[in-house]
Design a protein around this motif. Structure first.
Motif, PDB file in Angstrom:
ATOM      1  N   LEU A 160       0.847  -1.181   0.000  1.00 17.20           N
ATOM      2  CA  LEU A 160       0.000   0.000   0.000  1.00 17.20           C
ATOM      3  C   LEU A 160       0.892   1.244   0.000  1.00 17.20           C
ATOM      4  O   LEU A 160       1.581   1.502   0.980  1.00 17.20           O
ATOM      5  N   PRO A 161       0.883   2.023  -1.085  1.00 16.19           N
ATOM      6  CA  PRO A 161       1.699   3.251  -1.095  1.00 16.19           C
ATOM      7  C   PRO A 161       1.215   4.189   0.009  1.00 16.19           C
ATOM      8  O   PRO A 161       0.058   4.125   0.411  1.00 16.19           O
ATOM      9  N   SER A 162       2.108   5.068   0.483  1.00 16.08           N
ATOM     10  CA  SER A 162       1.734   5.870   1.650  1.00 16.08           C
ATOM     11  C   SER A 162       0.896   7.090   1.293  1.00 16.08           C
ATOM     12  O   SER A 162       0.232   7.651   2.154  1.00 16.08           O
ATOM     13  N   THR A 163       0.927   7.511   0.028  1.00 15.30           N
ATOM     14  CA  THR A 163       0.055   8.617  -0.373  1.00 15.30           C
ATOM     15  C   THR A 163      -0.479   8.352  -1.777  1.00 15.30           C
ATOM     16  O   THR A 163       0.131   7.614  -2.553  1.00 15.30           O
TER      17      THR A 163
ATOM     18  N   MET B  93       1.483  -2.129   8.088  1.00 15.88           N
ATOM     19  CA  MET B  93       2.839  -2.121   7.543  1.00 15.88           C
ATOM     20  C   MET B  93       3.218  -0.723   7.061  1.00 15.88           C
ATOM     21  O   MET B  93       4.256  -0.176   7.443  1.00 15.88           O
ATOM     22  N   THR B  94       2.361  -0.146   6.235  1.00 15.41           N
ATOM     23  CA  THR B  94       2.667   1.170   5.689  1.00 15.41           C
ATOM     24  C   THR B  94       2.689   2.221   6.786  1.00 15.41           C
ATOM     25  O   THR B  94       3.556   3.090   6.814  1.00 15.41           O
ATOM     26  N   SER B  95       1.757   2.121   7.694  1.00 15.88           N
ATOM     27  CA  SER B  95       1.720   3.079   8.793  1.00 15.88           C
ATOM     28  C   SER B  95       3.017   3.015   9.593  1.00 15.88           C
ATOM     29  O   SER B  95       3.592   4.039   9.969  1.00 15.88           O
ATOM     30  N   PHE B  96       3.485   1.806   9.801  1.00 19.29           N
ATOM     31  CA  PHE B  96       4.743   1.618  10.519  1.00 19.29           C
ATOM     32  C   PHE B  96       5.892   2.279   9.764  1.00 19.29           C
ATOM     33  O   PHE B  96       6.712   2.995  10.335  1.00 19.29           O
TER      34      PHE B  96
END
Ligand SMILES: Nc1ncnc2c1ncn2[C@@H]1O[C@H](COP(=O)(O)OP(=O)(O)O)[C@@H](O)[C@H]1O
Ligand SMILES: [Zn+2]
Lengths: 345, 477
Positions: free
Chosen positions: B303-306, B337-340
């Motif tokens: 999942l890309p972050s933005t 994962m991405t949030s991390f």
């Protein structure tokens, strides 16, 4: 040859007196007093810095394999060969590295060849635009100067370089496998180089073994091209690759002051460095200069005494020797062990 | 001035692409301008062409050294010799040589950190600057691995020049536009926006249940459909893993990430450009400065972050205008994962206080950062803000930044989970309306089996294995 046999060789040389990590520092070419001294003590100059970017995980994995195969044992402090490992290491033929002389600079040598070959390959087939396979600006500028004004489009020019390169590879005495790897790290029009991974699967080997073979082949090629008459092109590519001063910059500055007659204490003050650092520099100087005036620091008799004791005890561990020679400092002991290298090789 | 004629003469193109001519005109009228054009639409022309009309030099501030080198190379390749790149990688002598003859260059590329070098400022003052360009201007409002404090300082530097400013970016929502205007101290900039829509790209978002399912999906997909393509992953390890699995299945693929040897990276990129590789599995380190127009697929397996980052990566597909497919595989744990990953550079309060304390005791900054357990990026961010704010303010800033990041991620998540047309959603995020949907729009609107996609006629180039001396003969004669 692969990383595990090299590691076995190093651990054998280090004689159970160093940690596992000392090998990593050695292969990466760490310029700390401890590593530089180890290189000298244990006669490991050829392997110094042959893998500057060696991955810690890969190193650890390789060591773990050796442990699992019961070839080495390692605890928090020391790492040594088992009996089985001792037998194994006898079969190992020391590769012909010259790490101490090149220290990772061999890749610059190759980078120059690779970019020059790519340039010629494109120009001789009539195209002048391509993506340089070397991103390093310094290499790009070097090659630009190297090829300036050369008849790049003349087929005879490419042929001459081709012939010179083949002759050098044959003369260097590298194996056919190494010649194959070398040729396949070159890029040209319609022929892109291969990665270590790709070569490993083609040759049914491991990427690290391919890497080491490649570096060794460069170390064997470099001395061959020292003759500019026989190898005009490759000799230029080797310009400034071999280290001419074996000292680190900082040690060099200390040496200047030392040569002017400053005491170690004065140097420490003038340079605003800790005494232990200056000691490291002095050791470094002694390592690299046979004529270093050791007797400035310790008498001939003392040297003799320490050396025979070290021989008798079969160890070069400072701590053990220090117990025997309370009146000597660690620095003095280190110095004595360092300068003796000439004698026992 | 006949722009069209100049375009033909200098660049060999007969038409402007949408947006280019407008931007060029604003610049020639000495207006500040923010140009938002999709990647690959030809942003560089927007300052190159004016450069040939305006007196003086064009100063281009570019965030990534590799990108800068690449652009300079591209321009030299096209015959422009009066171009130079100044960055901290140059040797002292080389830099001095260039600075002494700065006025001879029409196009001067610099990295942001050069702007704080005194000698550079002095030399620059002596020559005429017709236009100042800030490339990848969206970097101004980012933090994370690409956070560039030097970028935020550009405004301070620019305030002593009165040449027009052109900010270039591929993606910018209203927040980014505000940040750009404010930080660059732009004077009522004209916003020139070209639709970000890429009608030739179809979007699929596919929900799966596990990493294993992702791997299987990718394997099946790649064996049945056409490349060239890129798989984006969240980690180096995963990129390696996928490359390995697919190699076993006979796919010409290599992984690409910052952990690879420099030479190997260049080789992999070159093989991909030459179609010797069909696929690349990579972290977001891959893509900037890669000019390959026939990329048919981009697969995100994380999942890309933005949304902006997502769009940037997707935008590498189909630059030749022919159909291309973007696929995003999503499993519920990806969110964590991405949030991390996005929060990993953010120093927490105790780290920050610890760090600030050590600094006030006069200790070495890098050492202090390490002791406080801060990442390199974290240190860069904190240093920038500590320079101009009190510690408590910085703590507040950190909270805000981190909340913003989290919001961005929420939006991305919303996109992934929504039941609405993907194209519409993406465009609306950038304040655009979707006027016309292509036939192959997105997985929500419904995608027929795409015929071109299963056409495996693209033959991968396989070079025969030859002996070492034969290979050298092939190369050199
Ligand atoms: N008006 C035009 N007509 C045709 N090709 C163009 C035009 N403008 C730019 N290009 C080409 O489009 C490609 C992308 O341009 P570039 O400036 O690198 O894009 P960006 O910076 O927007 O990603 C380049 O190969 C360029 O030569
Ligand atoms: Zn849709």
């Amino acid at each position: 040859m692969d990383l595990s046999s090299i590691l076995l060789f190093i651990i054998n040389k280090m004689n159970g007196e160093r940690t596992l990590n000392a090998g990593l520092h050695l292969l990466r070419g760490k310029k700390s007093g401890q590593t530089l001294q180890d290189v000298e003590y244990f006669d490991l100059k050829p392997l110094f810095g042959i893998w500057p970017k060696l991955d810690e995980v890969l190193y650890q994995q390789t060591a773990d394999e050796l442990i699992n195969k019961a070839l080495i044992t390692s605890d928090e402090k020391f790492c040594r060969l088992t009996e089985k490992g001792g037998v194994e290491v006898q079969h190992f033929q020391l590769p012909r590295f010259k790490g101490w002389d090149y220290r990772g600079r061999e890749k610059v040598f190759f980078g120059r060849i690779a970019l020059a070959v790519q340039t010629i390959s494109y120009f001789r087939t009539g195209s002048t635009s391509f993506n340089p396979i070397q991103r390093d600006r310094e290499i790009q500028l070097f090659v630009k100067r190297l090829l300036e004004g050369k008849p790049l489009t003349d087929p005879k020019f490419g042929k001459r370089i081709s012939e010179e390169l083949k002759r050098a590879l044959v003369t260097s005495g590298i194996s056919d496998r190494q010649k194959y790897i070398f040729a396949n790290r070159l890029t040209g029009r319609g022929e892109t180089a291969k990665t270590y991974d790709q070569l490993a699967s083609e040759l049914d080997s491991s990427p690290s073994a391919v890497y080491l073979l490649f570096i060794e082949s460069l170390h064997m090629l470099l001395p061959v091209v020292e003759n500019p008459e026989n190898y005009p092109f490759l000799n230029k590519c080797a310009f400034d690759i071999k280290v001419h001063s074996y000292l680190t910059d900082s040690a060099l500055r200390t040496k200047k002051l030392f040569d002017q007659g400053y005491s170690m204490k004065d140097i420490s003050k003038t340079r605003n460095l800790k005494m232990s650092t200056i000691e490291d520099h002095i050791i470094e100087m002694a390592t690299n200069d046979e004529r270093f005036p050791v007797t400035h620091f310790v008498s001939k008799d003392t040297i003799q005494a320490v050396l025979s004791k070290s021989e008798e005890m079969g160890t070069k561990r400072l701590k053990l020797l220090k117990n025997e020679f309370q009146m000597l400092s660690y620095f003095e002991l280190r110095l004595i062990l360092t300068v003796n290298r000439e004698g026992d090789s | 001035m006949d722009l069209q004629a100049l375009l033909k003469e200098r660049f060999g193109y007969s038409h402007f692409r949408p947006g280019q001519e407008e931007v060029i005109k604003h610049v020639l009228n000495k207006r500040d301008c923010i140009a938002i054009l999709p990647t690959g639409m030809g942003k560089s022309l927007c300052y190159q062409l004016p450069g040939y009309i305006m007196p003086g030099s064009v100063l281009i501030i570019s965030p990534l050294v590799s990108l800068m080198e690449d652009q300079v190379m591209q321009m030299r390749k096209n015959g422009e010799k009066r171009v130079v790149a100044l960055n901290s990688f140059l040797s002292f002598t080389e830099r001095s040589r260039i600075l002494a003859s700065l006025g001879n260059y029409k196009f001067i590329f610099v990295s942001p950190e050069m702007l704080s070098h005194k000698s550079f400022g002095l030399h620059l003052k002596k020559i005429e600057i017709g236009l100042i360009v800030i490339d990848e201007a969206h970097c101004i409002s980012q933090w994370g691995f690409d956070f560039r404090p030097d970028y935020l300082r550009i405004g301070e530097f620019l305030s002593s020049y009165n040449s027009p400013i052109l900010a270039l970016t591929a993606t910018a929502d209203s927040k980014v536009i505000n940040d750009i205007t404010r930080y660059l101290k732009m004077n009522e900039p004209i916003i020139q926006r070209h639709s970000l829509d890429r009608p030739n790209i179809s979007y699929s978002i596919i929900q799966l249940n596990s990493t294993l399912e992702k791997t299987d999906w990718i394997k099946e997909r790649i064996l049945q459909t056409t490349g060239p393509g890129i798989i984006y992953t969240s980690s180096r390890k995963r990129a390696d893993e996928l490359a390995f699995e697919l190699q076993e299945a006979g796919v010409a693929i290599q992984s690409y990430h910052a952990g690879k040897e420099q030479d190997d990276r260049a080789i992999i990129q070159e093989q991909f450009l030459n179609n010797e590789l069909e696929w690349i599995s990579a972290t977001n380190a891959f893509g900037m400065g890669v000019h390959k127009s026939d990329i048919r697929q981009v697969i995100h397996e994380h999942l890309p972050s933005t949304i902006a980052a997502y769009l940037q990566e997707v935008g590498r597909a189909g630059r030749d205008g022919r159909p291309a497919a973007a696929t995003l595989l999503y499993i519920p744990v990806d969110e964590r994962m991405t949030s991390f990953i996005i929060q990993s550079d953010r120093p927490d309060e105790s780290q920050l206080r610890h760090y600030a304390n050590m600094l006030s005791e006069g200790r070495d900054p890098s050492e202090s950062a390490e002791l406080a357990g801060m990442t390199d990026t974290g240190k860069r961010i904190v240093d920038y803000y500590l320079e101009r704010h009190t510690l408590d303010e910085v703590l507040e800033v950190m909270d805000t930044l981190s909340a913003e990041k989290e919001t961005e991620l929420r939006k991305m998540l919303h996109l992934v989970r929504s039941e609405q047309c993907v194209r519409e959603m993406v465009l609306s995020y950038f304040g655009e309306q979707c006027n016309e949907k292509p036939e192959a729009c997105c997985s929500i609107c419904g995608l027929e089996v795409l015929e071109w996609l299963t056409d495996k006629s693209l033959k991968k180039k396989t070079n025969e294995l030859v002996s070492w001396d034969e290979r050298i003969t092939n190369l050199l004669g």
